[in-house]
Design a protein around this motif. Sequence first.
Motif, PDB file in Angstrom:
ATOM      1  N   ALA A 139      12.251   6.305 -12.422  1.00 28.74           N
ATOM      2  CA  ALA A 139      13.492   5.907 -13.575  1.00 28.74           C
ATOM      3  C   ALA A 139      14.029   5.405 -12.211  1.00 28.74           C
ATOM      4  CB  ALA A 139      14.411   7.700 -14.403  1.00 28.74           C
ATOM      5  N   HIS A 140      14.299   4.584 -11.475  1.00 30.92           N
ATOM      6  CA  HIS A 140      15.112   3.275 -10.959  1.00 30.92           C
ATOM      7  C   HIS A 140      14.411   2.354 -10.588  1.00 30.92           C
ATOM      8  CE1 HIS A 140      16.424   7.738  -9.428  1.00 30.92           C
ATOM      9  NE2 HIS A 140      17.253   7.248 -10.837  1.00 30.92           N
ATOM     10  N   HIS A 141      14.798   1.159 -11.223  1.00 33.36           N
ATOM     11  CA  HIS A 141      14.661  -0.297 -10.758  1.00 33.36           C
ATOM     12  C   HIS A 141      14.228  -0.705  -9.137  1.00 33.36           C
ATOM     13  CE1 HIS A 141      14.391  -0.833 -15.496  1.00 33.36           C
ATOM     14  NE2 HIS A 141      15.432  -0.529 -15.311  1.00 33.36           N
ATOM     15  N   SER A 142      15.381  -0.486  -8.664  1.00 30.87           N
ATOM     16  CA  SER A 142      15.224  -0.701  -7.224  1.00 30.87           C
ATOM     17  C   SER A 142      14.580   0.095  -7.022  1.00 30.87           C
ATOM     18  CB  SER A 142      16.946   0.306  -6.812  1.00 30.87           C
ATOM     19  OG  SER A 142      17.292   1.808  -7.384  1.00 30.87           O
ATOM     20  N   ASP A 143      13.911   1.175  -6.659  1.00 39.09           N
ATOM     21  CA  ASP A 143      12.773   1.961  -5.829  1.00 39.09           C
ATOM     22  C   ASP A 143      11.931   1.530  -6.005  1.00 39.09           C
ATOM     23  OD1 ASP A 143      11.914   4.191  -4.619  1.00 39.09           O
ATOM     24  OD2 ASP A 143      12.391   5.565  -6.311  1.00 39.09           O
ATOM     25  N   LEU A 144      11.386   1.243  -7.436  1.00 37.93           N
ATOM     26  CA  LEU A 144      10.673   0.984  -7.972  1.00 37.93           C
ATOM     27  C   LEU A 144      10.258  -0.749  -7.537  1.00 37.93           C
ATOM     28  CD1 LEU A 144      10.346   1.630 -11.678  1.00 37.93           C
ATOM     29  CD2 LEU A 144       8.795   2.419  -9.909  1.00 37.93           C
ATOM     30  N   ALA A 145      11.590  -1.251  -7.401  1.00 38.78           N
ATOM     31  CA  ALA A 145      10.603  -2.659  -6.912  1.00 38.78           C
ATOM     32  C   ALA A 145      10.509  -3.102  -5.337  1.00 38.78           C
ATOM     33  CB  ALA A 145      12.393  -3.802  -6.955  1.00 38.78           C
ATOM     34  N   ALA A 146      11.171  -1.756  -4.669  1.00 31.34           N
ATOM     35  CA  ALA A 146      10.831  -1.172  -2.967  1.00 31.34           C
ATOM     36  C   ALA A 146      10.238  -1.163  -2.896  1.00 31.34           C
ATOM     37  CB  ALA A 146      11.609  -0.546  -2.144  1.00 31.34           C
ATOM     38  N   ALA A 147       8.581  -0.601  -4.263  1.00 40.04           N
ATOM     39  CA  ALA A 147       7.734   0.160  -4.034  1.00 40.04           C
ATOM     40  C   ALA A 147       6.705  -0.624  -3.874  1.00 40.04           C
ATOM     41  CB  ALA A 147       7.288   1.327  -4.970  1.00 40.04           C
ATOM     42  N   ARG A 148       6.929  -1.999  -5.115  1.00 38.87           N
ATOM     43  CA  ARG A 148       6.080  -2.988  -4.956  1.00 38.87           C
ATOM     44  C   ARG A 148       5.801  -4.061  -4.510  1.00 38.87           C
ATOM     45  NH1 ARG A 148       6.810  -6.218 -11.546  1.00 38.87           N
ATOM     46  NH2 ARG A 148       5.172  -3.986 -11.627  1.00 38.87           N
ATOM     47  N   LYS A 149       7.342  -4.460  -3.718  1.00 37.44           N
ATOM     48  CA  LYS A 149       7.523  -4.856  -2.354  1.00 37.44           C
ATOM     49  C   LYS A 149       6.250  -4.469  -1.615  1.00 37.44           C
ATOM     50  CE  LYS A 149      10.307  -7.648   0.456  1.00 37.44           C
ATOM     51  NZ  LYS A 149      11.394  -7.767   0.649  1.00 37.44           N
TER      52      LYS A 149
END
Length: 240
Positions: A184-194
């Motif tokens: 539910a957190h954009h920062s978490d998803l951004a790091a995962a995508r990276k």
Amino acid sequence: MRRPKAFGFDVFGTVVDWRTSIARESAGFLARIGRGDLDAEHFADAWRARYQPAMAKVREGGRDFVILDTLHCEMLVDLLRHHGVDVDALDPALVTDWSHAWHRLAPWPDSVAGLARLRALAPVVTLSNGNVALMIELSRRAGLEWDAILGAEHARAFKPSREVYLSTAAACGVEPNDFCLVAAHHSDLAAARKAGLMTAYIDRPMEYGGASAPDRDQRQDWDYEADSLTALAAQLEVPK
């Protein structure tokens, strides 16, 4: 869009409602120590606000890795002292029990059914900063069924460090681009995508009591987006 071969779940805020649960428990503990004058919801928010700074010290090499239970207790003590509470005069067992309120969080209404449906499609594991003992008790209480408890303690690091995402995928025997973080957190998803993972965003507008999420500026077009775990399962065409 291809289907993931395994799912890793953020837990706090994505699968369980930490704010309502922590506020409810803290109201009882505050009354027990004679500080019922403090607003329990504000107390819960202030406790959670210490979360990232506490983990940052580990991520930046300022201290060795410790489990989240240790950090939660330290954050609680710091918060109580901030409010003028003589923590040394409190029963240590009470402080420990209070800090373990994070073991007793209630799931969002869709979480149990949604997780079960997604598990019918592919393995589901925790990809959380929560330690193993915390996740086990929380999951047993909430009725959440996982194929494995992974994440921070397994990696000996905290998200959003790259190794947490990659070690979790590796433990499942899945390549990063076939492994999907559900959060539910954009920062978490951004790091995962990276780190090369697939991403699924679950909108939880009440995580912060209706207030805007602190990482809203990191929103991207995620691989999947839904307003519940059951809706995500429907997008992936998983039968009910």
